[in-house]
Scaffold this motif. Structure first.
Motif, PDB file in Angstrom:
ATOM      1  N   ALA A  90      45.588  61.672  15.407  1.00 59.07           N
ATOM      2  CA  ALA A  90      44.402  62.453  15.075  1.00 59.07           C
ATOM      3  C   ALA A  90      44.343  62.749  13.587  1.00 59.07           C
ATOM      4  N   ILE A  91      43.135  62.656  13.046  1.00 54.90           N
ATOM      5  CA  ILE A  91      42.908  63.102  11.668  1.00 54.90           C
ATOM      6  C   ILE A  91      42.014  64.336  11.746  1.00 54.90           C
ATOM      7  N   LEU A  92      42.555  65.474  11.334  1.00 54.95           N
ATOM      8  CA  LEU A  92      41.795  66.716  11.403  1.00 54.95           C
ATOM      9  C   LEU A  92      41.000  66.886  10.111  1.00 54.95           C
ATOM     10  N   VAL A  93      39.683  66.874  10.217  1.00 52.45           N
ATOM     11  CA  VAL A  93      38.844  66.889   9.022  1.00 52.45           C
ATOM     12  C   VAL A  93      38.203  68.269   8.855  1.00 52.45           C
ATOM     13  N   GLY A  94      38.296  68.808   7.642  1.00 51.94           N
ATOM     14  CA  GLY A  94      37.655  70.101   7.380  1.00 51.94           C
ATOM     15  C   GLY A  94      38.349  70.864   6.263  1.00 51.94           C
ATOM     16  N   ARG A  95      38.089  72.157   6.216  1.00 48.44           N
ATOM     17  CA  ARG A  95      38.681  72.984   5.160  1.00 48.44           C
ATOM     18  C   ARG A  95      40.145  73.230   5.470  1.00 48.44           C
ATOM     19  N   GLU A  96      40.995  72.790   4.557  1.00 48.75           N
ATOM     20  CA  GLU A  96      42.438  72.889   4.798  1.00 48.75           C
ATOM     21  C   GLU A  96      42.875  74.314   5.090  1.00 48.75           C
ATOM     22  N   GLU A  97      42.269  75.268   4.345  1.00 49.83           N
ATOM     23  CA  GLU A  97      42.709  76.655   4.512  1.00 49.83           C
ATOM     24  C   GLU A  97      42.346  77.189   5.901  1.00 49.83           C
ATOM     25  N   ALA A  98      41.376  76.562   6.563  1.00 53.88           N
ATOM     26  CA  ALA A  98      41.021  76.997   7.919  1.00 53.88           C
ATOM     27  C   ALA A  98      41.864  76.289   8.970  1.00 53.88           C
ATOM     28  N   ILE A  99      42.262  75.060   8.640  1.00 53.59           N
ATOM     29  CA  ILE A  99      42.976  74.241   9.625  1.00 53.59           C
ATOM     30  C   ILE A  99      44.482  74.489   9.606  1.00 53.59           C
ATOM     31  N   THR A 100      45.071  74.462   8.410  1.00 54.19           N
ATOM     32  CA  THR A 100      46.532  74.500   8.285  1.00 54.19           C
ATOM     33  C   THR A 100      47.181  75.676   9.027  1.00 54.19           C
ATOM     34  N   PRO A 101      46.643  76.903   8.910  1.00 50.66           N
ATOM     35  CA  PRO A 101      47.304  78.031   9.594  1.00 50.66           C
ATOM     36  C   PRO A 101      47.381  77.852  11.112  1.00 50.66           C
ATOM     37  N   LEU A 102      46.540  76.974  11.659  1.00 56.45           N
ATOM     38  CA  LEU A 102      46.504  76.805  13.123  1.00 56.45           C
ATOM     39  C   LEU A 102      47.420  75.688  13.602  1.00 56.45           C
ATOM     40  N   THR A 115      43.104  56.242  16.913  1.00 61.43           N
ATOM     41  CA  THR A 115      43.123  57.385  15.998  1.00 61.43           C
ATOM     42  C   THR A 115      41.755  58.053  16.028  1.00 61.43           C
ATOM     43  N   ILE A 116      41.743  59.348  16.346  1.00 62.66           N
ATOM     44  CA  ILE A 116      40.465  60.047  16.444  1.00 62.66           C
ATOM     45  C   ILE A 116      40.283  60.938  15.211  1.00 62.66           C
ATOM     46  N   ALA A 117      39.147  60.760  14.535  1.00 59.65           N
ATOM     47  CA  ALA A 117      38.782  61.645  13.416  1.00 59.65           C
ATOM     48  C   ALA A 117      38.014  62.828  14.003  1.00 59.65           C
ATOM     49  N   ILE A 118      38.534  64.017  13.799  1.00 59.15           N
ATOM     50  CA  ILE A 118      37.956  65.201  14.437  1.00 59.15           C
ATOM     51  C   ILE A 118      37.292  66.095  13.398  1.00 59.15           C
ATOM     52  N   ASP A 119      35.989  66.318  13.570  1.00 59.60           N
ATOM     53  CA  ASP A 119      35.273  67.282  12.731  1.00 59.60           C
ATOM     54  C   ASP A 119      35.696  68.670  13.212  1.00 59.60           C
ATOM     55  N   CYS A 120      36.664  69.255  12.520  1.00 60.05           N
ATOM     56  CA  CYS A 120      37.235  70.517  13.005  1.00 60.05           C
ATOM     57  C   CYS A 120      36.319  71.714  12.748  1.00 60.05           C
ATOM     58  N   MET A 121      35.324  71.554  11.886  1.00 64.05           N
ATOM     59  CA  MET A 121      34.495  72.695  11.493  1.00 64.05           C
ATOM     60  C   MET A 121      33.257  72.853  12.379  1.00 64.05           C
ATOM     61  N   GLY A 122      32.923  71.820  13.144  1.00 68.18           N
ATOM     62  CA  GLY A 122      31.688  71.852  13.931  1.00 68.18           C
ATOM     63  C   GLY A 122      31.783  72.753  15.159  1.00 68.18           C
ATOM     64  N   GLY A 123      30.618  73.055  15.718  1.00 67.44           N
ATOM     65  CA  GLY A 123      30.576  73.833  16.954  1.00 67.44           C
ATOM     66  C   GLY A 123      30.516  75.323  16.706  1.00 67.44           C
ATOM     67  N   ASP A 124      30.316  76.069  17.763  1.00 64.17           N
ATOM     68  CA  ASP A 124      30.166  77.519  17.651  1.00 64.17           C
ATOM     69  C   ASP A 124      31.472  78.189  17.239  1.00 64.17           C
ATOM     70  N   HIS A 125      32.615  77.582  17.585  1.00 59.61           N
ATOM     71  CA  HIS A 125      33.895  78.248  17.366  1.00 59.61           C
ATOM     72  C   HIS A 125      34.697  77.663  16.214  1.00 59.61           C
ATOM     73  N   VAL A 178      41.170  72.735  16.647  1.00 62.41           N
ATOM     74  CA  VAL A 178      42.550  72.413  16.261  1.00 62.41           C
ATOM     75  C   VAL A 178      43.505  72.508  17.452  1.00 62.41           C
ATOM     76  N   PRO A 179      43.524  73.622  18.206  1.00 62.07           N
ATOM     77  CA  PRO A 179      44.397  73.641  19.392  1.00 62.07           C
ATOM     78  C   PRO A 179      44.048  72.527  20.385  1.00 62.07           C
ATOM     79  N   ALA A 180      42.757  72.204  20.526  1.00 61.33           N
ATOM     80  CA  ALA A 180      42.370  71.126  21.441  1.00 61.33           C
ATOM     81  C   ALA A 180      42.939  69.799  20.962  1.00 61.33           C
ATOM     82  N   ALA A 181      42.947  69.597  19.643  1.00 61.58           N
ATOM     83  CA  ALA A 181      43.493  68.360  19.067  1.00 61.58           C
ATOM     84  C   ALA A 181      44.995  68.265  19.356  1.00 61.58           C
ATOM     85  N   LEU A 182      45.705  69.383  19.209  1.00 57.85           N
ATOM     86  CA  LEU A 182      47.159  69.363  19.449  1.00 57.85           C
ATOM     87  C   LEU A 182      47.436  69.043  20.927  1.00 57.85           C
ATOM     88  N   GLU A 183      46.666  69.659  21.799  1.00 59.32           N
ATOM     89  CA  GLU A 183      46.833  69.412  23.231  1.00 59.32           C
ATOM     90  C   GLU A 183      46.526  67.946  23.561  1.00 59.32           C
TER      91      GLU A 183
END
Lengths: 338, 338
Positions: free
Chosen positions: B35-47, B4-14, B20-25
């Motif tokens: 995968a556990i997608l970590v970050g602001r729900e309102e930024a992650i959920t729509p993707l 299980t990979i915990a992913i800091d979804c908010m980090g990086g330039d983008h 998020v798409p990289a996590a799905l792929e």
């Protein structure tokens, strides 16, 4: 320009068969320069052809009975081979008979001999080795390249002065910019010596840009990149390895099928132009800086083109007062301090 | 492999648009991973699209209200942003909910947080950052890359152990060869720390090759190249700069005339294959080694392909017992010593 270059004809992987023809070609392209070919007469003379007719007094041979081997320890080369071609070439600079010496021999021995024979300039603790590399914007000069492994901040400051004066002499730039090689902002811990060197360079009166990173060497952010000899050597060798790998990969891909081979033939002019821009032979000739005389180290594997470039660079440095520029700058810095 | 990979979804330039798409792929190509997608729900959920249907329990979002900025000082990020996506991702590793954490955020902050939350393994003084680079023979792993600027011989020995165990885990090599980065034989003065580290490595029981030089990184002389963080960072950044310059020169030459542009079109498959071999995105994902948990740093500018490679590398390290391998090896070395 009236310079005379003392050439260690015996040094390098190929010896006279490369150094002598390169010297003749150098005399052809530099009609005001002279050359003293140093080494075993029996090895040099047969390669001269009609050079005496062609160049007259501009060329002469100076016999030297010994040769410094690539694996001679520097101290041994210095003490036990007083009639080596390398030593005699440097002696000629010391005696004022030559304006510069060039050798493709053993780096450590060349440094030890040059330092012993010529001595360092006032204010310079340790001589350094500089190289020129291609960049997106032209050239970048990097020093030190392995002569000085553990450096103080003062040493790095002196490298900055020597590098700036080298660029002033060779590239005819008035106030070359100097960068201090460091690592990213995002790093946990800085390096104390580098931090202190930054302070010294900031107050040196040089055109100091500030910290740069490894990529800035090839981006051409500054004219001169200053670092200790360990780091500089690693940066240079890493670059050589990467360039070779990229070249090999490119070749492999163009050799993959008959079609790609045909493409390579068609693309040859493009690939050649490209190759020329990153051809390390164009950047051959690393000045030993901080000495009371101009000495340049050619790569041991240099071919005629490469060795010729080292000779041209030596002529350029000598005729543009490299040594005087460094010593004047050191003197003016010490006046400010006093 | 059930990791299980915990992913800091908010980090990086983008941020999430890449992570998020990289996590799905990643989940698509690793059917046994979660995968556990970590970050602001309102930024992650729509993707997420129909990810919940597609992956079921294999994907979940863990809300984190704060984001570590690229320019946050590590200490500030650690103390004042306890609900940052980076911190929460590392906390999940600590809690055993995730087998590894991946972040494209601020390196210094990621190191400080990981060290604080996870602690170092027994016998490891300082965590290091490793990277993988292409070589003529495959891959070379290099560490340290900037976490440790002033290193003792003992630190370099520890880096050797960590690097060897990393290669054992990720490349499935039994006894990876380890080289110590040094400068040419022909140099006047060695570096005491490196000499001492050579002794330690020679007696470590590792498959120690001896000294290597910068070019050996790309020649593939050894599996692991050990150096201090300053030197490693300079080698890496210098390589990045050179590769960019070579790419730019190649492009310029192919764009010079209409004919060369047509050639470039014809040669596109060759050039693409070539580019793929040196594509830095394939080498994205630098493990933070020496911690009691797997953490990988992605390049801040990573795109989907690059970030996906960091995720795959994290899964590989976690499922092949990276941490256990390092701590077992350290324990056996300390037994020998005692």
């Amino acid at each position: 320009m009236g310079v005379t270059i003392a050439i260690d004809c015996m040094g390098g992987d190929h010896g006279p068969v490369v150094t002598v023809p390169a010297a003749l070609e150098f005399l052809r392209s530099h009609p005001q320069a002279s050359a003293i070919l140093v080494g075993r007469e029996e090895a040099i003379t047969p390669l001269l052809g009609n050079a005496n007719t062609e160049f007259g007094a501009r060329i002469r041979v100076r016999a030297a009975s010994e040769v410094v081997a690539m694996d001679d320890p520097p101290a041994i080369a210095m003490r036990n081979k007083k009639d080596s071609s390398m030593r005699v070439a440097v002696d000629l600079v010391k005696a004022g008979e030559a304006s510069a010496a060039v050798s493709a021999g053993n780096t450590g021995a060349l440094m030890a001999i040059s330092r012993f024979v010529l001595k360092t300039l006032p204010g310079i603790d340790r001589p350094a080795i500089a190289t020129v590399l291609p960049s997106m914007k032209g050239h970048t000069y990097v020093l030190d390249l392995g002569a000085n492994v553990d450096c103080s901040a003062e040493h790095l400051l002196q490298f900055g002065v020597m590098g700036a004066m080298l660029v002033a002499a060779i590239e005819h730039k008035d106030r070359p910019s100097v960068g201090l090689l460091n690592i990213g902002e995002e790093v946990i811990k800085g390096n104390d010596v580098v931090k202190e060197a930054g302070e010294l360079l900031r107050n040196s009166g040089l055109n100091f840009y500030g910290n740069v990173e490894g990529n800035d060497i090839y981006e051409g952010t500054v004219d001169v990149v200053v670092c200790d000899g360990f780091v500089g050597n690693v940066a240079l060798k890493t670059s050589e390895g990467l360039a070779q790998m990229i070249g090999a990969f490119l070749k492999q891909e163009f050799k993959r099928t008959l079609f790609t081979k045909l493409l390579a033939v068609a693309a040859m002019p493009v690939l050649k132009r490209f190759k020329k821009r990153v051809d390390h032979r164009l950047y051959n000739g690393a000045p030993l800086l901080g000495l009371r005389g101009v000495v340049l180290k050619s790569h041991g594997s240099a071919d005629m083109l490469a060795f010729g470039n080292a000779l041209s660079r030596a002529a350029e440095a000598a005729s543009n007062r490299l040594i005087e520029r460094i010593s004047e700058r050191m003197a003016s810095m010490n006046e400010v301090k006093a």
